[in-house]
Design a protein around this motif. Sequence first.
Motif, PDB file in Angstrom:
ATOM      1  N   ALA A   1       0.799  -1.231   0.000  1.00  0.00           N
ATOM      2  CA  ALA A   1       0.000   0.000   0.000  1.00  0.00           C
ATOM      3  C   ALA A   1       0.833   1.283   0.000  1.00  0.00           C
ATOM      4  N   LYS A   2       1.895   1.305   0.803  1.00  0.00           N
ATOM      5  CA  LYS A   2       2.628   2.577   0.896  1.00  0.00           C
ATOM      6  C   LYS A   2       3.995   2.504   0.231  1.00  0.00           C
ATOM      7  N   SER A   3       4.098   1.707  -0.792  1.00  0.00           N
ATOM      8  CA  SER A   3       5.402   1.468  -1.388  1.00  0.00           C
ATOM      9  C   SER A   3       6.044   2.719  -1.959  1.00  0.00           C
ATOM     10  N   LEU A   4       5.253   3.700  -2.329  1.00  0.00           N
ATOM     11  CA  LEU A   4       5.827   4.889  -2.961  1.00  0.00           C
ATOM     12  C   LEU A   4       6.254   5.943  -1.954  1.00  0.00           C
TER      13      LEU A   4
ATOM     14  N   GLN B   1      -1.780   1.683  -4.345  1.00  0.00           N
ATOM     15  CA  GLN B   1      -0.545   2.462  -4.400  1.00  0.00           C
ATOM     16  C   GLN B   1      -0.758   3.848  -4.985  1.00  0.00           C
ATOM     17  N   THR B   2      -1.454   3.902  -6.118  1.00  0.00           N
ATOM     18  CA  THR B   2      -1.609   5.210  -6.746  1.00  0.00           C
ATOM     19  C   THR B   2      -2.617   6.074  -5.992  1.00  0.00           C
ATOM     20  N   ALA B   3      -3.615   5.422  -5.399  1.00  0.00           N
ATOM     21  CA  ALA B   3      -4.582   6.214  -4.634  1.00  0.00           C
ATOM     22  C   ALA B   3      -3.879   6.894  -3.467  1.00  0.00           C
ATOM     23  N   TYR B   4      -3.001   6.140  -2.817  1.00  0.00           N
ATOM     24  CA  TYR B   4      -2.255   6.710  -1.698  1.00  0.00           C
ATOM     25  C   TYR B   4      -1.348   7.844  -2.175  1.00  0.00           C
TER      26      TYR B   4
END
Lengths: 416, 293, 366
Positions: free
Chosen positions: A160-163, A195-198
């Motif tokens: 989820a928070k990979s970025l 990922q992108t939403a976060y």
Amino acid sequence: MTPRSARFLSVGVTAAILTATLAACSSSSSTAGGTTKSPIVIGASLSTTGSFSADGQAFKRGYQLWAHDQNKKGGLLGHKIVLKFLNDNSDPNTAVSNYQTLITVDHVNLTIGPFSSLLTAPSVTVTHRYGYALVEGAGGSPLVFSTKLNNVFDVSLPVAKSLQPLLSYLTSLPAGQRPKTAAYPTVNDLFTTFQTAYAQQVLSAAGIRTVYPAARLFQPEVAQYKGIADQVARTKADVVVLGSLDVPTVQAFTQAFVQQHYSPKVFVATAGPDQGAAYVKAVGGGNTDGVLVPNTSYLGAPDPVRNAMQAEYVGLYGGNTSSINADVYEAYSVGQVLTQAIEAAHSTSNAKIIAYLHSGATMTSVQGPVKFDAVGENILATPAVYQWQKGKYVFVLPSGVSGSVPIVYPKPAWGK
Amino acid sequence: MSAFMQAITDGILGGSVYALMAAGLTLIFGVMDIINIAQGILVVLAAYLSYALSVHLHLDPLLGLAITVPMMFALGTFIQWAFIGRLRGRERTAMSLLASYGVAILIEGILYQIFSGTPVSLQPYAWYSTATIHVFGFYLADIYLIGFGLAAVALAAIYLMLYRTKFGRSIRAIVQDRTAARLIGIDVNRVAALTFGIGVAVTALGGAVFGLTNTFNPDSGYDLISRLLSIIIVGGMGSIGGAAAAALFMVTSEELVNLWRPQWATAVYYVAIVIVLVVRPRGAFGRREARAQ
Amino acid sequence: MTGDATLAPLSVWTIAGRIGWPASNLLLVAALVAFPLVFTNPAVTTDAIDILIFVAMAAAWNTFSGYTGYISLGHMVFFGCGAYFTAIATLDWGLTGSGVFWLLPLAGLLGGVIAIPFGLVALRVRRHTFVVITIAVVFIFQQMAYNFGVTHGSSGINTPVFNFDPATYNNPFYYVGLVIAVATVAASWVIRRSRYGLQLRAIRDDEDRARGLGVQAMRVKIGALAFSAIPLGAVGGLYWLTTYTIQPPYAFNPLWDLTIALMAFLGGLGTVWGPVLGAVLVEGAQLYFFPQTGGSYLYYLVYGGLFLFVILGMPRGLIPTAAELIEKVQARLSREPPLAAAVSDGEIDAEIAGGTPAAVRAGESA
């Protein structure tokens, strides 16, 4: 009356075949011993065909590499490691059936994970039933942990928070350098959407305007990609966060961007650029420069085990360290963690392994340190961001950490 | 406004590539009442052929067409002779769907065996794959323009063949009435075999363009065939012009839906099929409902 | 209604058939009931459940496509809806035990209900167009599953942890699958022998003529479609329960429609036992061979080859072909021509190369 004979035939044949087939299934067993010095059989369902075949095959290499290396060191508590793989064709139903077979027919001692959250989630349920631990490296989406079963251990980064490191970097840039607009084209898949939403949430809160929202999902079909990419190019966003699953998506976007003479200042994809040689070949070497991708990191001093593993891989399969697919590291780490658990618990019993892995102990792997929380997530997995710089795949963020290289920002123009 | 124009442009250019791939399929159906599900994987096979030639002989993919077109023609004729032509009976069309699916699986397995699942692309082997011409503020990709040109040429060639040659007349006769054609001395089997070969040969063109505009692996056939099938149904099976018009129309509609909700774009595609088929089962330009079963 | 064998002299076969036939059926069912108690390995039970699911699907599909001749590649619509319905209801109502099995008949009914508008739209066209519409509808439903919130899009829906005894965990699912499969095959048999079945076959052979004879074609077709949809909805739910997860591409998988069609064709399209045999053979082979292939793609070659062999070489399927063989052997042994009983209205299939009327009957009533 002759049609009756057809009926006897059909009933008889059906019954016979049913029995024969299933009897045959049940007889294909290879018992693994539990006595000293007999081999330890470790079973896994891998996707050597189907939509995950590229990753499945890379994963297999990672497992095989680990088993080979560990056997050179004497195996697990003196037992030689034997790997048994069954092909699941990227299908969750087959994966479940495979683990069932591995456990109850082949009587493997241990099980390790398949590729992708899609296949891992149901596999957790079935391995849990028999009390088997499932250490895995490719199932990091909430789908896997929502089962709340205690036998799953994901050595890789929860997705989820990979970025995060990239997002922190961008929001911390001084106002003059900070990008103004961002686009978040995302494939409709359980791996990408979180990922992108976060990313959109964080960046827009920092004032970076969204010009192509993450919620505008598109289907993972090649016919779609060019149209979407052209629309994104039209926005001339400074940042493009591409929620992609594989190389074809990234290649399509790259090609469209080059054609539209559009080069964003930041181009990061959630998967694809981490596939090493496959990515470079598809996209063309000059076009990789500056492209970013999140991955599990290894932070800290250079790791001799990691270096040895890389050298060995290159020796076997050619290329260089940048051409190694990220999946190989994930699979190798699974093996390492399993080894450490077995050695610490002085036992190959699944119950003891599970207990040890939940004990809060810290372990090492070629992807960095590993420590599990109650649901099996690796809480020490630190998201890191890698970048292609002049044909080399290097770790750039978080910056200032030993082993990281300064990030190239903005992205250089598309080359050829 | 320019997003709209971009969508239209992408639709027309992208649609022409699909028209190219669909042309062969509709020809086969029109002449033989055969739904060739293998068309999708044949395009992928053609793309792999171009890929192999580029990698090993360093041939430009478009130049390589001189080799791949005859190869695909031969393959098509073989498939027709070995498999499709042996179908008999009233249920031929439904059976052809299943038989061609069997052929498709075989080809997919062979491709996996030779090339493995790693996605590849022709893009790095053609210097012009990212070149564009700049027109009215738009960048039009050369490769799509080439695809459009090839589609136009191929479709025109097929049209000319159908309406200006004796062979073409035999084909049209068979489409109109198979039995009568046989009665006036047309060797239906031979014409059918050759037509199948031509239909597959056209995929060589489609395959090269497909490979230049996409990354593909043996799995890519499925997405392709579902679209191609939709296109020829909507256009009217057997109608070359219909396939071209339908391809352009459907891909453009999809691009327009992309502006609003891309995740529904594919659904709209299939809904279009259902609507067209219910309202006008023969398709936009189909001559008549293909022989009732 | 049909010129049946009442006038034929009683032969050994007839007597044996009259007594033996129901007896052998009961024996088979008894064996299947005892099966998991004898072969207790859960992996075997799992495989058996997979086979039962396909038996139900193939038999149900055949009840529509085999009997009416409309080849549908859209039955996965019912399967997927059943699967999602079961998943959503299980989670919404917090079911964790055997209560979950009561959802399956409901899932089946849902499938049947959906079949009605499906049929109203799709069955108005001729057969080849019908095929394509059915494929399109599967994709439409797949896209809807991706995009509607209730189905959780691409993430899909996991099963909760059920409270069945781990030692015999798979058994309840096996028995439920057995009930569905047996009921489907039995219903298929009943329909076949009924007047309704005759109407279906009349439609298959010549729809216009059937209409002329007074058959309410549209109503009959939709009824058959709805009826065939029910088992699919039910096994869709069972599939979710035994795979522990469901996602759009697996719920609405167009390739499974082709697989089911292959199974029915292999065994004998339009026969009662044909699809059963086909399902057992194809799924059994798939379960046995597939995981062993590892990195080799031999599996594709075998599967594709099988498809071609069945469609080209044995288009009538195993059971009718085998029956014809037995018939020929018998005729040679008894050195008299096979009994020439009347062939029922509309069942003349002129395309059977070299077939005898007896062979036609063998094919029809097996």
